[in-house]
Write an enzyme that holds these catalytic residues in place. Structure first.
Site, PDB file in Angstrom:
ATOM      1  CB  ALA A 100     -33.064  14.408  11.227  1.00 51.03           C
ATOM      2  CB  SER A 101     -37.911  16.269  12.046  1.00 52.40           C
ATOM      3  OG  SER A 101     -38.734  15.123  11.892  1.00 52.40           O
ATOM      4  NE  ARG A 152     -37.029  25.284   4.447  1.00 54.24           N
ATOM      5  CZ  ARG A 152     -37.843  25.306   3.390  1.00 54.24           C
ATOM      6  NH1 ARG A 152     -38.455  26.427   3.075  1.00 54.24           N
ATOM      7  NH2 ARG A 152     -38.068  24.225   2.668  1.00 54.24           N
ATOM      8  CB  ILE A 153     -31.937  21.558   6.938  1.00 53.37           C
ATOM      9  CG1 ILE A 153     -33.443  21.544   7.238  1.00 53.37           C
ATOM     10  CG2 ILE A 153     -31.202  20.601   7.872  1.00 53.37           C
ATOM     11  CD1 ILE A 153     -34.155  20.253   6.872  1.00 53.37           C
ATOM     12  CG  ASP A 207     -32.039  10.752  10.364  1.00 53.04           C
ATOM     13  OD1 ASP A 207     -32.339  10.066  11.355  1.00 53.04           O
ATOM     14  OD2 ASP A 207     -32.833  11.566   9.841  1.00 53.04           O
ATOM     15  CD  GLU A 242     -35.662   6.040   5.851  1.00 58.25           C
ATOM     16  OE1 GLU A 242     -34.800   6.678   5.198  1.00 58.25           O
ATOM     17  OE2 GLU A 242     -36.484   6.558   6.597  1.00 58.25           O
ATOM     18  CB  CYS A 288     -29.793  14.645   8.158  1.00 56.79           C
ATOM     19  SG  CYS A 288     -28.968  14.012   9.602  1.00 56.79           S
ATOM     20  CB  SER A 289     -30.794  14.972   2.473  1.00 56.73           C
ATOM     21  OG  SER A 289     -29.951  14.023   1.855  1.00 56.73           O
ATOM     22  NE  ARG A 290     -37.294  12.326   2.148  1.00 55.92           N
ATOM     23  CZ  ARG A 290     -37.518  13.019   3.270  1.00 55.92           C
ATOM     24  NH1 ARG A 290     -36.599  13.096   4.217  1.00 55.92           N
ATOM     25  NH2 ARG A 290     -38.686  13.626   3.457  1.00 55.92           N
ATOM     26  CG  HIS A 328     -36.225   9.354   8.440  1.00 56.82           C
ATOM     27  ND1 HIS A 328     -36.570   9.086   7.154  1.00 56.82           N
ATOM     28  CD2 HIS A 328     -36.325  10.715   8.563  1.00 56.82           C
ATOM     29  CE1 HIS A 328     -36.871  10.214   6.510  1.00 56.82           C
ATOM     30  NE2 HIS A 328     -36.718  11.218   7.356  1.00 56.82           N
TER      31      HIS A 328
END
Ligand SMILES: NC(=O)C1=CN([C@@H]2O[C@H](COP(=O)(O)OP(=O)(O)OC[C@H]3O[C@@H](n4cnc5c(N)ncnc54)[C@H](O)[C@@H]3O)[C@@H](O)[C@H]2O)C=CC1
Ligand SMILES: O=C(O)C(=O)CO
Length: 386
Positions: free
Chosen positions: A322-323, A175-176, A297, A302, A271-273, A320
């Protein structure tokens, strides 16, 4: 005995006890729960990341469902505590659920929800922002201005990369990844190369149609290629954005050897993990290749960064986010709450987690279904016919 964590209670006489380990944006999710007879307890303790012990104390002796966060470790200990308290519903307020041991949830019959779709464009927009910021050295240039170093226009000042006509590489075109690819292809007329375990047919069709449109207008068409290996993407692309899930197949997907395959002036965006990239190797690569740039991100440990990363001028780092748009975060809260509520009410599972809009329309009642339960098959949950 440890002091109980602070909570805010809504609808104290509600039949079902639901915990949210954090306060979340918006009020719709709160109203949806209390309208359906839930007593909602939101943890308001000033502590960014709750420990397993903290969450056990929140669950207590009777708890029907929990809305949790990606920073929490949902494994055997928490699922057994939830199950002992009579709970059968958990939802992450995130699409990624690498913090959740789904096998442990299955063992205790707990449904695990996530929040797909509502954050697709928002996350892709941040990946696009990091790509542009890195290409045009925006953060470096901003710092230069603020410390008063600008004393006049110069031909060599902050020369960066032109994206038009270059190749964007996407690893994980779900999706992303697909939304990001479209932004970069359509917005900047980049050619696309992608790697995924599955074919991204809709994305391929989009790039083909856009290429034909450009050609019909006398412009250079854009092209696409599905790479047969990730290495092909790393060698060919000028900008590479990582969008796979994090699991054991994607841990340190980008490591020392693979960084060395990339172009010297390439841009890498994550921007994933965090653990998808070997961050120690990345710091070494950034030091050795000053024209190589990254936009991050997410981080391997983390909320911490590996030593040296913060000193690198060729790295852009954000926490973090991004959303983090209002609409998206409110939507994520709504989907997470509806996953928990739906399981408590024994609603079926929504048939297509890529099409969650009906749950997000503020002007109508949401469907009587759980928007997205990742272990619905393992638990044998029925699928909604709506
Ligand atoms: N930084 C942030 O704030 C955010 C991060 N995310 C992360 O992005 C991830 C992706 O989200 P969506 O696009 O919604 O998920 P998705 O499931 O639609 O896409 C993931 C894609 O990765 C592919 N994939 C899986 N293993 C792979 C491998 N070994 N090599 C290449 N591709 C592989 C899958 O086939 C799939 O197409 C989430 O799991 C989450 O970890 C998501 C939202 C916000
Ligand atoms: O949804 C996710 O997976 C995030 O990382 C935060 O939006």
């Amino acid at each position: 005995m440890a002091k109980p964590l602070q909570v805010e209670v809504y609808n104290p006489n509600g039949k079902y006890r639901v915990i949210s380990t954090k306060s979340m944006p918006g009020t719709r999710w709160i109203n949806l729960l209390i309208e359906q007879d839930c007593r909602l307890e939101i943890c308001t303790q000033k502590k960014t990341i709750l420990s397993v012990e903290d969450i056990i104390s929140l669950i207590g002796d009777k708890c029907d469902g929990v809305i949790g966060q990606l920073t929490e470790e949902w494994g055997e200990t928490l699922f057994s505590a939830l199950s002992r308290a009579g709970g059968k519903a958990f939802s992450n307020m995130a699409v990624g659920y690498n913090n959740v041991d789904v096998n442990a949830a299955n063992k205790y019959g707990v449904a695990v929800g996530n929040t797909p779709g509502v954050l697709t464009e928002t996350t892709a927009e941040l990946a696009a922002s990091l790509s542009l910021s890195a290409a045009r050295r925006i953060v470096e240039a901003d710092e230069f201005m603020r410390v008063g170093l600008y004393d006049g226009w110069l031909p060599h000042l902050f020369v960066g990369n032109l994206l038009k006509g270059q190749t964007v590489g996407v690893i994980g075109a779900g999706r992303i990844g697909s939304a990001y690819a479209r932004m970069m292809v359509e917005g900047f007329k980049m050619n696309l190369i992608y790697y995924d375990l599955y074919q991204a047919t809709r994305l391929e069709k989009f790039v083909t149609a856009y290429g034909q449109f450009l050609e019909a207008n006398g412009e250079q068409p854009v092209t696409w290629k599905r790479a047969s290996s990730m290495e092909e993407v790393l060698r060919e692309a000028d900008v590479i954005s990582l969008h796979p899930i994090l699991d054991k197949t994607t841990y340190h997907l980008v490591n020392k050897e693979r960084l060395a395959m990339m172009k010297k002036e390439a841009i890498l965006v994550n921007c994933s993990r965090g653990p998808v990239v070997d961050e120690v190797a990345l710091v070494e690569h950034l030091k050795a290749n000053p024209m190589f740039r990254v936009g991050l991100d997410v981080f391997e440990d983390e909320p911490y960064m590996k030593p040296g990363l913060a000193d690198m001028k060729n790295a852009i780092v954000v926490p973090h986010i991004a959303s983090a748009s209002k609409w998206t975060r409110e939507g994520m809260a709504t989907l997470a709450a509806l996953n928990v509520l739906g399981k408590i009410k024994e609603y079926p599972v929504w048939s297509d987690p890529n099409r969650v809009e009906p749950f997000l329309d503020e002007n109508s009642r949401p469907p009587a279904a759980c928007p997205s339960i990742v272990n619905s098959k393992a638990l044998g949950l029925s699928v909604s016919k709506l």
